[in-house]
Design a protein around this motif. Structure first.
Motif, short mmCIF file in Angstrom:
data_model
loop_
_atom_site.label_atom_id
_atom_site.label_comp_id
_atom_site.label_asym_id
_atom_site.label_seq_id
_atom_site.Cartn_x
_atom_site.Cartn_y
_atom_site.Cartn_z
N CYS A 88 -19.56 46.50 -53.58
CA CYS A 88 -20.05 46.58 -52.20
C CYS A 88 -21.27 45.70 -51.94
O CYS A 88 -21.61 45.44 -50.79
CB CYS A 88 -20.38 48.04 -51.88
SG CYS A 88 -21.86 48.66 -52.72
N ASN A 89 -21.95 45.27 -52.99
CA ASN A 89 -23.17 44.47 -52.85
C ASN A 89 -24.32 45.24 -52.22
O ASN A 89 -25.29 44.65 -51.75
CB ASN A 89 -22.92 43.21 -52.00
CG ASN A 89 -22.74 41.99 -52.88
OD1 ASN A 89 -23.03 42.03 -54.07
ND2 ASN A 89 -22.27 40.90 -52.29
N ASP A 90 -24.22 46.57 -52.19
CA ASP A 90 -25.19 47.34 -51.44
C ASP A 90 -25.67 48.59 -52.16
O ASP A 90 -26.72 49.14 -51.84
CB ASP A 90 -24.56 47.72 -50.08
CG ASP A 90 -25.61 48.09 -49.05
OD1 ASP A 90 -26.70 47.48 -49.08
OD2 ASP A 90 -25.33 48.98 -48.23
N CYS A 91 -24.91 49.08 -53.16
CA CYS A 91 -25.31 50.31 -53.84
C CYS A 91 -26.35 49.97 -54.91
O CYS A 91 -26.64 48.81 -55.17
CB CYS A 91 -24.09 51.01 -54.46
SG CYS A 91 -23.40 50.15 -55.88
N CYS A 94 -24.96 47.65 -57.68
CA CYS A 94 -24.78 46.27 -57.21
C CYS A 94 -26.12 45.57 -57.06
O CYS A 94 -26.26 44.40 -57.39
CB CYS A 94 -24.04 46.26 -55.88
SG CYS A 94 -22.26 46.51 -56.04
N CYS A 102 -20.36 49.60 -59.67
CA CYS A 102 -20.46 49.82 -58.23
C CYS A 102 -19.91 51.20 -57.88
O CYS A 102 -18.85 51.60 -58.34
CB CYS A 102 -19.67 48.75 -57.47
SG CYS A 102 -19.62 49.06 -55.69
N THR A 103 -20.64 51.94 -57.06
CA THR A 103 -20.21 53.29 -56.70
C THR A 103 -19.35 53.29 -55.44
O THR A 103 -18.86 54.33 -55.02
CB THR A 103 -21.43 54.21 -56.48
OG1 THR A 103 -22.30 53.58 -55.53
CG2 THR A 103 -22.17 54.46 -57.78
N ASN A 104 -19.16 52.13 -54.83
CA ASN A 104 -18.36 52.07 -53.61
C ASN A 104 -17.41 50.87 -53.60
O ASN A 104 -17.41 50.06 -52.67
CB ASN A 104 -19.31 52.01 -52.39
CG ASN A 104 -18.56 52.12 -51.07
OD1 ASN A 104 -17.42 52.60 -51.04
ND2 ASN A 104 -19.18 51.67 -50.00
ZN LIG Z 1 -21.82 48.59 -55.06
#
Ligand SMILES: [Zn+2]
Ligand SMILES: [Zn+2]
Length: 361
Positions: A88-91, A94, A102-104
């Motif tokens: 996701c590049n956001d968790c 990441c 990555c958790t998403n």
């Molecule tokens: Zn992630």
């Protein structure tokens, strides 16, 4: 567009026409130029775990044909390689660059209720792992792609998406094998050969290839193996201890069978490390002697997922090494075929050394 569709779990692939949607949001439409045959797709096609009909294939190299309005990193004409590492590049994972955790990862898929990316006679078609590379085109989230700035042959680029990174990454990213170390590699398929090359790259003093097939061992020498051991003909642990004066500093197990994992463990020298990459069956166990020598020897066991790789960082790194002549990739691709030939190629896969890659005109 033409694609190989799996209608039922366990059936053969069927070549047919599939509709592909236009890219929206962060999606990228890619004209596939090469698509590698990985053994895990064959396993997946018999196990399932996602709705059919479905398209498999996850080692993709191609050229960007179109981008959604929110795509920032790609433009039409870019050469790209795809990866299974959905993220996701956001968790938190990441953001600390550990995209394997990555958790998403579902972030890269279209939301439920949206028009499907792929359809056949109006019914949705699953792109397995959000990739679906056995097709003339793929529609992916930009997070599943990396750009190749200095293009290399597509059939070579395609294999960077999976096995090469996992094999070499085990040596470079996970174990961080230092110069001068002794290394043994159990299993000389595509991943094992990549690990052998990575060991050569870091300057390992001895690289011992272990396999049960003499032709694979002979091939391993071309990639940097200094010694070979046929584990069907001799006890590999005894042979490795002899060659390394007590056991290798780093041993990598790519086989995925408990006997091999045990032999690999027994081949490690004092304060050395066993990296386990080959995936054993559910319920498999490793029985080892944990008497006094277990503590005295201080051997570490490290499970390694996907070579601790980050494809966005590592694919360009291997392209550069390839272009500099420091990492062999051409030799890992043994033949190219058409989509029509995929069923036959999978049927005889184990007979071939190296990767079979589907190429598109
Ligand atoms: Zn992630
Ligand atoms: Zn693969």
């Amino acid at each position: 567009m033409k694609a190989l569709v799996l209608d039922e779990i366990g059936s053969a692939f069927r070549l047919t026409d599939v509709d592909i949607a236009a890219p929206v949001a962060q999606e990228v439409l890619v004209e596939v130029k090469a698509s590698g045959l990985c053994h895990s797709d064959l396993t997946a096609s018999s196990l399932g775990g996602w709705p059919v009909p479905a398209i498999l294939g996850h080692e993709i190299s191609g050229v960007v044909a179109g981008v959604g309005p929110n795509v920032t990193r790609f433009a039409a004409g870019d050469h790209v390689v795809a990866s299974l590492q959905s993220h996701c590049n956001d968790c938190e994972a990441c953001l600390r660059d550990d995209i394997n955790m990555c958790t998403n990862p579902g972030f890269v898929a279209r939301a439920e209720g949206e028009e499907p990316r792929l359809s056949l006679d109006g019914e949705p078609v699953t792109a397995v792992a959000n990739l679906g590379g056995f097709a003339e085109q793929v529609l992916l989230h930009e997070n599943n792609l990396v750009r190749i700035d200095r293009p290399i042959p597509h059939e070579v680029a395609s294999i960077l998406g999976c096995g090469v990174l996992a094999g070499a990454g085990a040596v470079l990213n996970a174990a961080e094998v230092p110069e001068g170390a002794t290394v043994a590699v159990f299993g000389c398929g595509g991943l094992g050969l990549a690990a052998i090359q990575a060991a050569l790259l870091v300057g390992a003093s001895r690289i011992i290839a272990v396999d049960i097939a003499d032709d694979k061992l002979e091939y391993a020498k071309r990639f940097g193996a200094t010694d070979v051991v046929n584990s069907a003909a001799q006890d590999p642990a005894a042979a490795i201890k002899e060659l390394t004066d007590g056991g290798a500093d780093y041993v990598f197990d790519f086989v995925g069978r408990p006997e091999a994992t045990k032999q690999a463990y027994e081949s490690v020298g004092r304060a050395g490390e066993l990296g386990v990459i080959g995936i054993n069956k559910p319920g498999a166990t490793l029985q080892i002697d944990i008497g006094p020598e277990f503590i005295w020897n201080q051997v570490r066991i490290r499970p390694i997922f996907n070579g601790s790789t980050n494809f966005v960082r590592d694919v360009p790194r291997f392209v550069e090494l390839y272009n500099e002549g420091r990492f062999k990739l051409d030799e890992l691709v043994s033949r190219t075929i058409s989509l029509e030939e995929v069923n036959d190629a999978y049927a005889e896969m184990t007979k071939h050394i190296g990767r079979t890659v589907v190429t598109f005109p």
